[in-house]
Design an enzyme around this catalytic site. Sequence first.
Site, PDB file in Angstrom:
ATOM      1  N   SER A 106      73.613  20.553  52.285  1.00 20.13           N
ATOM      2  CA  SER A 106      73.275  20.830  53.680  1.00 20.13           C
ATOM      3  C   SER A 106      72.328  22.028  53.805  1.00 20.13           C
ATOM      4  CB  SER A 106      74.569  21.053  54.475  1.00 20.13           C
ATOM      5  OG  SER A 106      74.331  21.116  55.853  1.00 20.13           O
ATOM      6  N   ASP A 255      69.923  18.375  54.894  1.00 15.55           N
ATOM      7  CA  ASP A 255      70.195  16.940  54.878  1.00 15.55           C
ATOM      8  C   ASP A 255      70.022  16.303  56.254  1.00 15.55           C
ATOM      9  OD1 ASP A 255      72.454  18.164  55.964  1.00 15.55           O
ATOM     10  OD2 ASP A 255      73.841  16.689  55.131  1.00 15.55           O
TER      11      ASP A 255
END
Length: 461
Positions: A106, A255
Amino acid sequence: MGKYFGTDGFRGTANENLTADHAFRVGRFLGWYYGELKRRNGDDSAPRIVIGKDTRRSSYMFEYSLVGGLTASGADAYLLHVTTTPSVAYVTRVDGFDCGIMISASHNPYYDNGIKLINGNGEKMEDEVITLLEAYLDGELDAFGQKWQELPYAHDEKIGRTVDYIAGRNRYVGYLISLGMYSFRGMKIGLDCANGASWNIAKAVFDALGAETHVINAEPNGTNINNNAGSTHIEVLQKYVVENGLDAGFAYDGDADRCLCVDEKGNIITGDHILYIYGRYMKERGKLINNTVVATIMSNFGLFRAFDELGINYAKTAVGDKYVYEYMKENGCILGGEQSGHIIFSKYASTGDGILTSLKMMQVIMSKKQKFSELAAPLIVYPQVLENVRVKDKSAAQADPDVQKAVSAAAEKLGDTGRILVRESGTEPVVRVMVEAENEDICRELVNSVVSVIKEKGHTV
């Protein structure tokens, strides 16, 4: 939260606490587990598992390790290549895969990575499956009525295969474009792709919808993901929007499952602003099902006051988009999210989707023919002071009667003009004391009143 998997997957520094061997064993388990489920239901076909990855250098290593484990256990691995987390969720759900895997950490630096698991409905993997997987990683698997010291390997024609599935990613791009209700022609839009998974998707969507698209941080090299870029460094996009006279800017994380925005004046549009703008828009059109927006306990007090004024109900969940989605699913809500920019539009997606979020903000801008700053202006964000107090025992510190008394006194002083929130960190020996009020001096005074009692009672390290 398990031993390896937290609310957002198995995350760690690549080849330190998350290794290529971990990935191989995750693949071994998932290939075997879904194959075993099929066999017990009279289906002898190979499990189908789809994999996406972000742009980190280690993502290739983890992808190949997962593929090795999956195919060794008899599963077919379908590769989306570099793509976003929400695209993996979409493809898993729409194309009937047994599960999906996203390789990403992330918003973390490039040297971290993670393995996110998605069930066949495009949702975060069920806890019971995660529990079995963690037991396997520890050599203690007990499943289907027996103990497994090791899992059987596939042989002969049962060995799995790898399939290039870039068509799935392209179909997701087409799906996003189909959700564009208005042409963006004449709009100058900035996109910060964080040198991450959205780098080859976001611009294609905005271009197709007619925007004059300006893109920054879309040249990934394996080590620059999130580096002074994306939603965790929104100041880069703020400056870019102002300098180039853009109408709006959207910043994604590595992401692309979250999005923060910038209005035409360079102001930050947080997740709370997004919930306010879209919640109000849906309320005005009579389409806010259940008249409820789902937020977390960390959303700003100003958001809840604004909803009160609009007559919109709200729910507060624990921190984590997983908990937001679970509440939405159980209660039939269509809008929810976090201040950090994880926004879930459950009519269109089963997870937070940064590009979808930016499209929904553009929908409101185009529909109401207002500037971004005008849409956000009615939401008054309250000043906030947060102090993290390192303690010996989180539970003991919070349960102390004198600490509770100090918290109650602060809450009484605030009344309905603010709030105090004291909660334990999920990962550190820390108690977080947060106050939101009409001015920062009051926030600081009340935070200090609680923190001083924690210290006086000897709870600090």
